[in-house]
Write a protein that holds these residues in place. Sequence first.
Motif, PDB file in Angstrom:
ATOM      1  N   ILE A  68      -5.708  -0.146  12.637  1.00 58.28           N
ATOM      2  CA  ILE A  68      -4.427  -0.764  12.251  1.00 58.28           C
ATOM      3  C   ILE A  68      -4.661  -1.955  11.307  1.00 58.28           C
ATOM      4  N   VAL A  69      -5.589  -2.826  11.660  1.00 57.18           N
ATOM      5  CA  VAL A  69      -5.802  -3.994  10.784  1.00 57.18           C
ATOM      6  C   VAL A  69      -6.497  -3.595   9.479  1.00 57.18           C
ATOM      7  N   ALA A  70      -7.366  -2.588   9.536  1.00 53.52           N
ATOM      8  CA  ALA A  70      -8.024  -2.150   8.292  1.00 53.52           C
ATOM      9  C   ALA A  70      -6.985  -1.580   7.328  1.00 53.52           C
ATOM     10  N   ILE A  71      -6.054  -0.782   7.848  1.00 56.46           N
ATOM     11  CA  ILE A  71      -5.006  -0.223   6.971  1.00 56.46           C
ATOM     12  C   ILE A  71      -4.143  -1.359   6.416  1.00 56.46           C
ATOM     13  N   ALA A  72      -3.806  -2.318   7.288  1.00 53.12           N
ATOM     14  CA  ALA A  72      -2.971  -3.443   6.838  1.00 53.12           C
ATOM     15  C   ALA A  72      -3.654  -4.213   5.715  1.00 53.12           C
ATOM     16  N   ALA A  73      -4.979  -4.363   5.814  1.00 55.99           N
ATOM     17  CA  ALA A  73      -5.699  -5.124   4.782  1.00 55.99           C
ATOM     18  C   ALA A  73      -5.885  -4.306   3.507  1.00 55.99           C
ATOM     19  N   LEU A  74      -6.032  -2.987   3.656  1.00 54.64           N
ATOM     20  CA  LEU A  74      -6.307  -2.141   2.488  1.00 54.64           C
ATOM     21  C   LEU A  74      -5.036  -1.760   1.724  1.00 54.64           C
ATOM     22  N   ARG A  75      -3.940  -1.710   2.446  1.00 62.49           N
ATOM     23  CA  ARG A  75      -2.723  -1.171   1.844  1.00 62.49           C
ATOM     24  C   ARG A  75      -2.316  -1.868   0.537  1.00 62.49           C
ATOM     25  N   PRO A  76      -2.390  -3.195   0.472  1.00 62.96           N
ATOM     26  CA  PRO A  76      -2.006  -3.841  -0.797  1.00 62.96           C
ATOM     27  C   PRO A  76      -2.904  -3.453  -1.970  1.00 62.96           C
ATOM     28  N   ARG A  77      -4.047  -2.824  -1.686  1.00 69.96           N
ATOM     29  CA  ARG A  77      -4.948  -2.416  -2.779  1.00 69.96           C
ATOM     30  C   ARG A  77      -4.588  -1.042  -3.334  1.00 69.96           C
ATOM     31  N   GLY A  78      -3.622  -0.349  -2.705  1.00 69.22           N
ATOM     32  CA  GLY A  78      -3.205   0.970  -3.176  1.00 69.22           C
ATOM     33  C   GLY A  78      -1.968   0.866  -4.049  1.00 69.22           C
ATOM     34  N   PRO A  79      -1.418   2.018  -4.462  1.00 75.78           N
ATOM     35  CA  PRO A  79      -0.201   2.003  -5.290  1.00 75.78           C
ATOM     36  C   PRO A  79       0.932   1.249  -4.579  1.00 75.78           C
ATOM     37  N   ARG A  80       1.700   0.469  -5.337  1.00 77.55           N
ATOM     38  CA  ARG A  80       2.603  -0.520  -4.749  1.00 77.55           C
ATOM     39  C   ARG A  80       3.675   0.076  -3.832  1.00 77.55           C
ATOM     40  N   LYS A  81       4.300   1.168  -4.290  1.00 82.24           N
ATOM     41  CA  LYS A  81       5.423   1.691  -3.493  1.00 82.24           C
ATOM     42  C   LYS A  81       5.043   2.865  -2.607  1.00 82.24           C
ATOM     43  N   ALA A  82       3.756   3.150  -2.539  1.00 84.01           N
ATOM     44  CA  ALA A  82       3.316   4.343  -1.797  1.00 84.01           C
ATOM     45  C   ALA A  82       3.584   4.181  -0.301  1.00 84.01           C
ATOM     46  N   ARG A  83       3.981   5.285   0.342  1.00 81.58           N
ATOM     47  CA  ARG A  83       4.323   5.211   1.770  1.00 81.58           C
ATOM     48  C   ARG A  83       3.642   6.309   2.597  1.00 81.58           C
ATOM     49  N   GLN A  84       2.702   7.030   1.973  1.00 81.00           N
ATOM     50  CA  GLN A  84       2.056   8.126   2.706  1.00 81.00           C
ATOM     51  C   GLN A  84       0.593   7.811   2.984  1.00 81.00           C
ATOM     52  N   ALA A  85       0.113   8.339   4.116  1.00 84.30           N
ATOM     53  CA  ALA A  85      -1.314   8.237   4.453  1.00 84.30           C
ATOM     54  C   ALA A  85      -1.851   9.652   4.584  1.00 84.30           C
ATOM     55  N   LEU A  86      -2.801  10.011   3.738  1.00 84.48           N
ATOM     56  CA  LEU A  86      -3.433  11.341   3.874  1.00 84.48           C
ATOM     57  C   LEU A  86      -4.447  11.265   5.005  1.00 84.48           C
ATOM     58  N   VAL A  87      -4.365  12.189   5.938  1.00 88.39           N
ATOM     59  CA  VAL A  87      -5.230  12.168   7.115  1.00 88.39           C
ATOM     60  C   VAL A  87      -5.443  13.614   7.568  1.00 88.39           C
ATOM     61  N   PRO A  88      -6.629  13.949   8.078  1.00 87.33           N
ATOM     62  CA  PRO A  88      -6.788  15.324   8.573  1.00 87.33           C
ATOM     63  C   PRO A  88      -5.982  15.514   9.851  1.00 87.33           C
ATOM     64  N   SER A  89      -5.511  16.736  10.044  1.00 87.09           N
ATOM     65  CA  SER A  89      -4.836  17.057  11.302  1.00 87.09           C
ATOM     66  C   SER A  89      -5.883  17.280  12.394  1.00 87.09           C
ATOM     67  N   PHE A  90      -7.086  17.645  11.991  1.00 89.38           N
ATOM     68  CA  PHE A  90      -8.223  17.822  12.898  1.00 89.38           C
ATOM     69  C   PHE A  90      -8.783  16.415  13.146  1.00 89.38           C
ATOM     70  N   ALA A  91      -8.129  15.686  14.057  1.00 88.24           N
ATOM     71  CA  ALA A  91      -8.421  14.256  14.226  1.00 88.24           C
ATOM     72  C   ALA A  91      -7.955  13.829  15.605  1.00 88.24           C
ATOM     73  N   PHE A  92      -8.141  12.558  15.906  1.00 86.52           N
ATOM     74  CA  PHE A  92      -7.642  11.976  17.149  1.00 86.52           C
ATOM     75  C   PHE A  92      -6.282  11.344  16.839  1.00 86.52           C
ATOM     76  N   ALA A  93      -5.421  11.302  17.846  1.00 88.48           N
ATOM     77  CA  ALA A  93      -4.045  10.803  17.623  1.00 88.48           C
ATOM     78  C   ALA A  93      -4.033   9.444  16.920  1.00 88.48           C
ATOM     79  N   ALA A  94      -4.957   8.536  17.318  1.00 87.67           N
ATOM     80  CA  ALA A  94      -4.940   7.171  16.763  1.00 87.67           C
ATOM     81  C   ALA A  94      -5.215   7.151  15.264  1.00 87.67           C
TER      82      ALA A  94
END
Length: 378
Positions: A68-94
């Motif tokens: 959660i904190v890593a995403i919060a810190a990284l998010r401002p470094r991505g495209p400004r209005k972007a709202r999607q996170a690409l993630v594998p479905s073969f993953a853990f819920a968290a």
Amino acid sequence: MTRVTSQRLRFQQPSLPAAAAIERYLAAARDERWFSNCGPCWRLLRDRLSEATGCESVPVANATLGLIVAIAALRPRGPRKARQALVPSFAFAASAQSAVWNGLEPVFVDIDPDHWHVAPDALERALAQRRGDVAIVIALSSFGTPPPPDVRRFWEDSCSAAGVPLLVDSAAGFGARAADGRPIGSQGDAEVVSFHAVKPLAAGEGGAVFTRDPDLAAEILSLTGFAFDERRSATRPNGINAKMPEHTAAIALASLDEYPDALAARRAAAAQILDELPEGFRPQLEHERGTWQFVPVSASSAEARADVLSAAGEAVELRTYYDPLHRMPAFAECERTDGLAVTTELSERMLSLPMAADFEPDEIAAIGMMLRAAVDRT
Ligand SMILES: Cc1ncc(COP(=O)(O)O)c(C=O)c1O
């Protein structure tokens, strides 16, 4: 001590270091009367994790908060209005929930049938089709096994070309190195591991965020403590309490002392178990680089998996892996970048065999016997 004749062989047999080994570290916190907020155990753990990986590190209360904190810190470094996170479905819920806590929508990508990590071509297509919409890519070192170096490089290059930060969830992977020597901790823009009780390096609960970027590490550390500045004034609205307390850091330090032997024992036990695999069952590509939280294998078919599950009976506790996220009610409505054919098909064949750092020979033999019994039945 035998643990298989009288009772079922447990899927995992978590253990923590002895009290004296933990107290050896915790004594420093008692001396300082300082039990959280970057005390002496936390600082020593941070330094030892950094030394082990060559990266900046921030010990945290658990890997979910780390994500959660890593995403919060990284998010401002991505495209400004972007709202999607690409993630594998073969993953853990968290892996996906951490994106939702940051106000992002998980969008699922498929994996590769051999290495079981995000498929490079699927990621490239998704980034091209969704240019400007993707705020972050959350890839996994599935089962804690580092992806092959060319796969990692492809992820890093594609994300960097698209201007999208890459976070790697390597929850079970602390201590592993990719085939080119790159340690878990150094992948992507930031990487997260877990020290949960069932992880190979266990502290009960706990985790760490790694990055090669000191500014990012400082930002992540700040977010874990309410984003307070030196005047204890919050600098960001999404600061949170993700701090690892001193007693957890002391346990993690004591576990770290035992880890080289524990990891070697897990790897040796895994090799013995894999020797017993029936025909058609396969481990992950580059599995020898893994840390073996348990022993994940793919069966040749859903029916072959069912045969093993029924042969295990009451003697050996087996698991399948979690349902893929797109099949969980929480994420059923999430977008997918394509059909998730590999994820769906592989999930129906995944089988998780038991593991412990202190397996007795008869426990490993019991797993072999159970696998042979499954083959004899068919
Ligand atoms: C891939 C993955 N990510 C994240 C987590 C969450 O870790 P924690 O329990 O430390 O929050 C887990 C836990 O098993 C996991 O397997």
